[in-house]
Every structure is written in C-alpha cells, then in structure tokens.
Design an enzyme around this catalytic site. Structure first.
Site, short mmCIF file in Angstrom:
data_model
loop_
_atom_site.label_atom_id
_atom_site.label_comp_id
_atom_site.label_asym_id
_atom_site.label_seq_id
_atom_site.Cartn_x
_atom_site.Cartn_y
_atom_site.Cartn_z
N GLY A 45 0.84 -1.10 0.15
CA GLY A 45 0.10 -0.18 -0.11
C GLY A 45 0.87 1.19 0.04
O GLY A 45 2.01 1.08 0.59
N GLN A 50 3.06 10.00 1.12
CA GLN A 50 4.41 9.31 1.24
C GLN A 50 5.29 9.58 -0.05
O GLN A 50 6.49 9.65 0.22
CB GLN A 50 4.31 7.87 1.27
CG GLN A 50 3.69 7.31 2.51
CD GLN A 50 3.43 5.90 2.68
OE1 GLN A 50 2.39 5.34 1.90
NE2 GLN A 50 4.38 5.23 3.15
N CYS A 92 5.61 -0.08 7.55
CA CYS A 92 5.27 1.02 6.78
C CYS A 92 6.50 1.60 6.02
O CYS A 92 7.71 1.57 6.50
CB CYS A 92 4.84 2.29 7.50
SG CYS A 92 4.47 3.90 6.75
N LEU A 93 6.47 1.51 4.50
CA LEU A 93 7.48 2.01 3.89
C LEU A 93 8.30 3.63 4.43
O LEU A 93 9.32 3.41 3.94
CB LEU A 93 7.14 2.29 2.41
CG LEU A 93 6.76 1.02 1.67
CD1 LEU A 93 6.16 1.28 0.35
CD2 LEU A 93 7.74 -0.07 1.44
N HIS A 134 -4.87 2.10 7.17
CA HIS A 134 -3.52 2.53 7.36
C HIS A 134 -3.17 3.73 6.13
O HIS A 134 -2.68 4.62 6.68
CB HIS A 134 -2.41 1.32 7.15
CG HIS A 134 -0.95 1.80 6.93
ND1 HIS A 134 -0.13 1.30 8.28
CD2 HIS A 134 -0.20 2.50 6.29
CE1 HIS A 134 0.95 1.51 7.74
NE2 HIS A 134 1.29 2.54 6.61
N GLU A 135 -3.54 3.11 4.89
CA GLU A 135 -3.28 4.49 3.89
C GLU A 135 -4.04 5.58 3.92
O GLU A 135 -3.69 6.55 3.86
CB GLU A 135 -3.45 3.81 2.54
CG GLU A 135 -2.60 2.56 2.32
CD GLU A 135 -1.35 2.62 2.63
OE1 GLU A 135 -0.49 3.73 2.37
OE2 GLU A 135 -0.59 1.59 2.83
N HIS A 138 -2.53 8.06 6.41
CA HIS A 138 -1.32 8.53 6.15
C HIS A 138 -2.21 10.05 5.45
O HIS A 138 -1.30 11.03 5.37
CB HIS A 138 -0.75 7.98 4.44
CG HIS A 138 0.27 6.95 5.27
ND1 HIS A 138 1.52 7.30 5.78
CD2 HIS A 138 0.60 5.80 5.10
CE1 HIS A 138 2.29 6.47 5.93
NE2 HIS A 138 1.83 5.37 5.61
NI NI Z 1 2.47 3.46 5.57
#
Ligand code: NI
Length: 156
Positions: A45, A50, A92-93, A134-135, A138
C-alpha cells in the site's frame, strides 16, 4: 516513473492531504507512478502523502499475501462504515525497520473514486481493511508510530 518515498520524521508525512476535485491525466499519472513506486519497494500500500504529494490518493495491492486480490487505486477514499476491532502487525515504507501491533477496525466500507473517476464502494475485511485504514491514516497525517499501542477508535 518511480518517486522518492519520504521517511519519518519528514514533516510532510504529518500533513493532511486535500481532496482531489476531479480525476484528470495528472492524477492518473500520479496513480501509475505510485503503483510503480510501491511495487519497487515491495509494499502492499502507498499513499500520495508518502511521495510528497498532498492529495487524497492511495494505491494498494495485497496480492503478495492474498493472491486473488486485485490492485486498487482510490481517489478521495472515505471510511463510511466500520465494525469490530482486530489487532495485527503493521509496517510502513515511510518508517523503515519498524513493525508493531496496531488495533484497527476489523471491517470497513470505503467509498471513493477509481482511477477513471468512477465512484466505487469497497467492503473490506481482514488485511484489506487494515491496509485501507493504514493508507487513509497517511492522508490524515497519521503514521504507524502514532498508532502503536493506541486504540483504533480514535481518529485525529
Ligand atoms: Ni505506511
């Protein structure tokens, strides 16, 4: 084209993204770039925040975990219904090297537009529900590190 993924504690990650007025070529290009960036990083995701774009756009593809799942892009995603609670481990990236238990709603209904600007409604359970939450977090400037050991009910 791949874009650079911002990492914690970059202050942009805490900014709230703004709604997209309509899906145009620029948004479709953003969606394509976000998929490319997410796949290159082996993520499931990614939110526009991000990659330094303050617009309400997310992409996800949980097929590495649930192989029948299809890739999904959502513009202006909004949780319109939620039910239950479930704990699960998240990474998370934008927060490399950190994994932690996060409590989320077990199921959610998310409405938004797809990459063609058509309205979509998704009823999600389990991992898909978790990744969507989660997204969308963000897009509201909320990071995994803000959610660790916190109750799912709170919304900033
Ligand atoms: Ni994330």
């Amino acid at each position: 084209m791949q874009r650079r993924i911002l990492t914690y504690p970059d202050p942009f990650l805490s900014k709230r993204a703004v709604p997209v007025p309509g899906v145009d070529g620029k948004i479709r290009e953003l969606v394509r770039d976000m998929f490319e960036t997410m796949y290159a990083a082996n993520g499931i995701g990614l939110a526009a925040t991000q990659v330094g774009v303050g617009k309400r756009v997310i992409v996800l593809d949980i097929s590495p975990v649930e192989e029948t799942a299809a890739p999904l892009a959502l513009v202006n995603p909004e949780i319109v219904a939620k039910q239950g609670q479930a704990e699960g481990v998240e990474g998370c990236l934008s927060v490399p090297g950190v994994e932690g238990m996060v409590c989320r709603h077990e199921s959610v209904v998310v409405r938004g537009w797809n990459e063609n600007g058509d309205p979509v409604s998704i009823e999600a359970h389990g991992l898909l529900s978790r990744v969507l939450q989660h997204e969308i977090d963000h897009l509201d400037g909320i990071l995994l590190v803000d959610r660790l050991a916190a109750p799912a009910a709170s919304s900033k």
